[in-house]
Design a protein around this motif. Structure first.
Motif, PDB file in Angstrom:
ATOM      1  N   GLN A  49      18.590  40.421   5.362  1.00 30.76           N
ATOM      2  CA  GLN A  49      17.651  39.304   5.281  1.00 30.76           C
ATOM      3  C   GLN A  49      17.765  38.425   6.527  1.00 30.76           C
ATOM      4  OE1 GLN A  49      15.391  39.006   2.797  1.00 30.76           O
ATOM      5  NE2 GLN A  49      16.204  40.978   2.131  1.00 30.76           N
ATOM      6  N   ALA A  50      18.678  38.775   7.426  1.00 31.58           N
ATOM      7  CA  ALA A  50      18.956  37.953   8.600  1.00 31.58           C
ATOM      8  C   ALA A  50      17.892  38.091   9.685  1.00 31.58           C
ATOM      9  CB  ALA A  50      20.316  38.313   9.178  1.00 31.58           C
ATOM     10  N   LEU A  51      17.206  39.215   9.713  1.00 31.07           N
ATOM     11  CA  LEU A  51      16.207  39.456  10.753  1.00 31.07           C
ATOM     12  C   LEU A  51      14.809  39.164  10.229  1.00 31.07           C
ATOM     13  CD1 LEU A  51      17.416  42.898  12.156  1.00 31.07           C
ATOM     14  CD2 LEU A  51      17.828  40.653  13.118  1.00 31.07           C
ATOM     15  N   PRO A  52      13.937  38.622  11.070  1.00 31.78           N
ATOM     16  CA  PRO A  52      12.531  38.483  10.683  1.00 31.78           C
ATOM     17  C   PRO A  52      11.941  39.863  10.378  1.00 31.78           C
ATOM     18  CG  PRO A  52      12.977  37.242  12.679  1.00 31.78           C
ATOM     19  CD  PRO A  52      14.207  38.043  12.387  1.00 31.78           C
ATOM     20  N   GLU A  53      10.984  39.910   9.474  1.00 29.30           N
ATOM     21  CA  GLU A  53      10.429  41.187   9.009  1.00 29.30           C
ATOM     22  C   GLU A  53       9.872  42.038  10.154  1.00 29.30           C
ATOM     23  OE1 GLU A  53      10.445  43.761   6.119  1.00 29.30           O
ATOM     24  OE2 GLU A  53      11.087  41.696   5.836  1.00 29.30           O
ATOM     25  N   VAL A  54       9.205  41.409  11.115  1.00 33.60           N
ATOM     26  CA  VAL A  54       8.639  42.155  12.256  1.00 33.60           C
ATOM     27  C   VAL A  54       9.759  42.800  13.059  1.00 33.60           C
ATOM     28  CG1 VAL A  54       7.287  41.948  14.372  1.00 33.60           C
ATOM     29  CG2 VAL A  54       6.674  40.604  12.377  1.00 33.60           C
ATOM     30  N   TRP A  55      10.838  42.053  13.305  1.00 39.02           N
ATOM     31  CA  TRP A  55      11.973  42.590  14.063  1.00 39.02           C
ATOM     32  C   TRP A  55      12.617  43.743  13.303  1.00 39.02           C
ATOM     33  CZ3 TRP A  55      15.502  38.410  16.639  1.00 39.02           C
ATOM     34  CH2 TRP A  55      14.723  37.601  17.471  1.00 39.02           C
ATOM     35  N   LYS A  56      12.735  43.568  11.998  1.00 36.54           N
ATOM     36  CA  LYS A  56      13.386  44.593  11.180  1.00 36.54           C
ATOM     37  C   LYS A  56      12.618  45.907  11.237  1.00 36.54           C
ATOM     38  CE  LYS A  56      14.153  44.550   6.445  1.00 36.54           C
ATOM     39  NZ  LYS A  56      14.649  43.912   5.226  1.00 36.54           N
ATOM     40  N   GLU A  57      11.285  45.820  11.105  1.00 39.57           N
ATOM     41  CA  GLU A  57      10.459  47.036  11.169  1.00 39.57           C
ATOM     42  C   GLU A  57      10.587  47.698  12.535  1.00 39.57           C
ATOM     43  OE1 GLU A  57       6.496  45.845  10.224  1.00 39.57           O
ATOM     44  OE2 GLU A  57       7.051  45.210   8.195  1.00 39.57           O
ATOM     45  N   ARG A  58      10.549  46.878  13.589  1.00 39.57           N
ATOM     46  CA  ARG A  58      10.667  47.395  14.949  1.00 39.57           C
ATOM     47  C   ARG A  58      12.011  48.091  15.150  1.00 39.57           C
ATOM     48  NH1 ARG A  58       9.613  42.676  18.740  1.00 39.57           N
ATOM     49  NH2 ARG A  58       7.609  42.607  17.733  1.00 39.57           N
ATOM     50  N   ALA A  59      13.089  47.464  14.669  1.00 40.41           N
ATOM     51  CA  ALA A  59      14.431  48.029  14.821  1.00 40.41           C
ATOM     52  C   ALA A  59      14.576  49.312  14.012  1.00 40.41           C
ATOM     53  CB  ALA A  59      15.483  47.014  14.397  1.00 40.41           C
ATOM     54  N   LEU A  60      14.047  49.329  12.785  1.00 33.99           N
ATOM     55  CA  LEU A  60      14.131  50.542  11.962  1.00 33.99           C
ATOM     56  C   LEU A  60      13.404  51.706  12.629  1.00 33.99           C
ATOM     57  CD1 LEU A  60      13.616  49.056   8.389  1.00 33.99           C
ATOM     58  CD2 LEU A  60      15.639  50.263   9.213  1.00 33.99           C
ATOM     59  N   GLU A  61      12.283  51.407  13.276  1.00 32.43           N
ATOM     60  CA  GLU A  61      11.521  52.462  13.950  1.00 32.43           C
ATOM     61  C   GLU A  61      12.254  52.966  15.193  1.00 32.43           C
ATOM     62  OE1 GLU A  61       7.503  52.593  16.586  1.00 32.43           O
ATOM     63  OE2 GLU A  61       7.384  51.495  14.693  1.00 32.43           O
ATOM     64  N   ARG A  62      12.753  52.023  16.009  1.00 34.99           N
ATOM     65  CA  ARG A  62      13.377  52.410  17.274  1.00 34.99           C
ATOM     66  C   ARG A  62      14.766  53.002  17.113  1.00 34.99           C
ATOM     67  NH1 ARG A  62      11.729  47.246  21.079  1.00 34.99           N
ATOM     68  NH2 ARG A  62       9.510  47.676  21.104  1.00 34.99           N
ATOM     69  N   LEU A  63      15.485  52.623  16.054  1.00 36.18           N
ATOM     70  CA  LEU A  63      16.849  53.121  15.856  1.00 36.18           C
ATOM     71  C   LEU A  63      16.921  54.186  14.767  1.00 36.18           C
ATOM     72  CD1 LEU A  63      18.781  49.727  16.013  1.00 36.18           C
ATOM     73  CD2 LEU A  63      18.661  51.478  17.782  1.00 36.18           C
ATOM     74  N   ALA A  64      15.792  54.772  14.414  1.00 33.31           N
ATOM     75  CA  ALA A  64      15.745  55.753  13.321  1.00 33.31           C
ATOM     76  C   ALA A  64      16.726  56.905  13.541  1.00 33.31           C
ATOM     77  CB  ALA A  64      14.330  56.283  13.155  1.00 33.31           C
ATOM     78  N   HIS A  65      16.897  57.330  14.785  1.00 39.85           N
ATOM     79  CA  HIS A  65      17.788  58.452  15.079  1.00 39.85           C
ATOM     80  C   HIS A  65      19.263  58.086  14.909  1.00 39.85           C
ATOM     81  CE1 HIS A  65      17.576  56.190  18.818  1.00 39.85           C
ATOM     82  NE2 HIS A  65      18.723  56.745  19.152  1.00 39.85           N
ATOM     83  N   ARG A  66      19.587  56.785  14.886  1.00 39.62           N
ATOM     84  CA  ARG A  66      20.979  56.336  14.754  1.00 39.62           C
ATOM     85  C   ARG A  66      21.331  55.887  13.347  1.00 39.62           C
ATOM     86  NH1 ARG A  66      24.002  53.705  19.602  1.00 39.62           N
ATOM     87  NH2 ARG A  66      25.449  53.646  17.899  1.00 39.62           N
ATOM     88  N   LEU A  67      20.354  55.821  12.465  1.00 42.67           N
ATOM     89  CA  LEU A  67      20.570  55.279  11.128  1.00 42.67           C
ATOM     90  C   LEU A  67      20.928  56.371  10.134  1.00 42.67           C
ATOM     91  CD1 LEU A  67      17.562  52.806  10.859  1.00 42.67           C
ATOM     92  CD2 LEU A  67      19.912  52.287  11.485  1.00 42.67           C
ATOM     93  N   ALA A  68      21.779  56.003   9.179  1.00 38.35           N
ATOM     94  CA  ALA A  68      22.101  56.859   8.043  1.00 38.35           C
ATOM     95  C   ALA A  68      21.833  56.032   6.794  1.00 38.35           C
ATOM     96  CB  ALA A  68      23.550  57.305   8.093  1.00 38.35           C
ATOM     97  N   ASP A  69      20.759  56.342   6.072  1.00 37.66           N
ATOM     98  CA  ASP A  69      20.335  55.577   4.891  1.00 37.66           C
ATOM     99  C   ASP A  69      20.095  54.110   5.224  1.00 37.66           C
ATOM    100  OD1 ASP A  69      20.511  57.857   3.298  1.00 37.66           O
ATOM    101  OD2 ASP A  69      22.637  57.512   2.900  1.00 37.66           O
ATOM    102  N   GLY A  70      19.535  53.839   6.389  1.00 39.24           N
ATOM    103  CA  GLY A  70      19.219  52.479   6.787  1.00 39.24           C
ATOM    104  C   GLY A  70      20.399  51.685   7.313  1.00 39.24           C
ATOM    105  N   VAL A  71      21.546  52.349   7.480  1.00 42.36           N
ATOM    106  CA  VAL A  71      22.764  51.668   7.940  1.00 42.36           C
ATOM    107  C   VAL A  71      23.045  52.053   9.384  1.00 42.36           C
ATOM    108  CG1 VAL A  71      25.237  51.378   7.570  1.00 42.36           C
ATOM    109  CG2 VAL A  71      23.715  51.615   5.612  1.00 42.36           C
ATOM    110  N   LEU A  72      23.213  51.044  10.225  1.00 48.91           N
ATOM    111  CA  LEU A  72      23.535  51.243  11.639  1.00 48.91           C
ATOM    112  C   LEU A  72      25.054  51.169  11.794  1.00 48.91           C
ATOM    113  CD1 LEU A  72      22.555  51.514  14.568  1.00 48.91           C
ATOM    114  CD2 LEU A  72      22.392  49.030  14.638  1.00 48.91           C
ATOM    115  N   SER A  73      25.633  52.160  12.448  1.00 50.19           N
ATOM    116  CA  SER A  73      27.086  52.220  12.600  1.00 50.19           C
ATOM    117  C   SER A  73      27.453  52.250  14.078  1.00 50.19           C
ATOM    118  CB  SER A  73      27.608  53.488  11.913  1.00 50.19           C
ATOM    119  OG  SER A  73      28.990  53.576  12.050  1.00 50.19           O
ATOM    120  N   VAL A  74      28.461  51.432  14.430  1.00 50.57           N
ATOM    121  CA  VAL A  74      28.956  51.360  15.804  1.00 50.57           C
ATOM    122  C   VAL A  74      30.466  51.532  15.757  1.00 50.57           C
ATOM    123  CG1 VAL A  74      29.215  49.870  17.814  1.00 50.57           C
ATOM    124  CG2 VAL A  74      27.105  49.830  16.531  1.00 50.57           C
ATOM    125  N   ARG A  75      30.990  52.336  16.668  1.00 49.95           N
ATOM    126  CA  ARG A  75      32.430  52.603  16.699  1.00 49.95           C
ATOM    127  C   ARG A  75      32.998  52.166  18.048  1.00 49.95           C
ATOM    128  NH1 ARG A  75      33.939  58.291  14.473  1.00 49.95           N
ATOM    129  NH2 ARG A  75      33.151  57.236  12.655  1.00 49.95           N
TER     130      ARG A  75
END
Length: 142
Positions: free
Chosen positions: A50-76
């Protein structure tokens, strides 16, 4: 951690939505490396935040789709021997990834029109150059 990590503007990474996981890091480190969990994995549920504005969230979900697992972004991060420094590194990486992914698309490039005078000058110079070369054709050089 050393303060909130700003994504862009007033939007920050919410500490409550970050999930940290620690494990033993590979690589050099001596005897201490066998007992310390210095590798950090930071997970951020991009699909439910809920921290991101809806427009940003949609944009991020689209652009980071290849890095997401069930909508979760992971960084190591396991660059440093210290867990604390790896935590900092992972948080900065996550913030920069989100900043890049939520950035507005660049403006559409408009094709520039070549002015008529520029085109005419180019053609005139080509013609002059061709005439110079034609003058070297060998007639009268004997």
């Amino acid at each position: 951690m050393s303060g909130p990590h700003v994504i862009r503007g007033a939007v920050v990474l919410p500490e409550a939505e970050l999930v940290w996981r620690f494990s033993r890091s590979s690589g050099p480190g001596g005897q201490h490396v066998n007992t310390s969990d210095s590798q950090v994995e930071l997970r951020f549920d991009l699909g439910r935040t809920q921290a991101l504005p809806e427009v940003w969230k949609e944009r991020a979900l689209e652009r980071l789709a290849h890095r997401l697992a069930d909508g979760v972004l992971s960084v190591r991060a396991s660059d440093h021997r210290s867990q604390w420094r790896n935590r900092e590194t992972a948080a900065v990486r996550l913030a920069s990834l989100l900043a890049e992914a939520t950035a507005p698309p660049p403006k559409q490039r408009r094709k520039a029109r070549v002015p008529r005078g520029v085109n005419e000058r180019r053609l005139r110079e080509k013609k002059q150059r061709g005439d110079v070369k034609k003058g070297r054709s060998g007639r009268g050089w004997d």
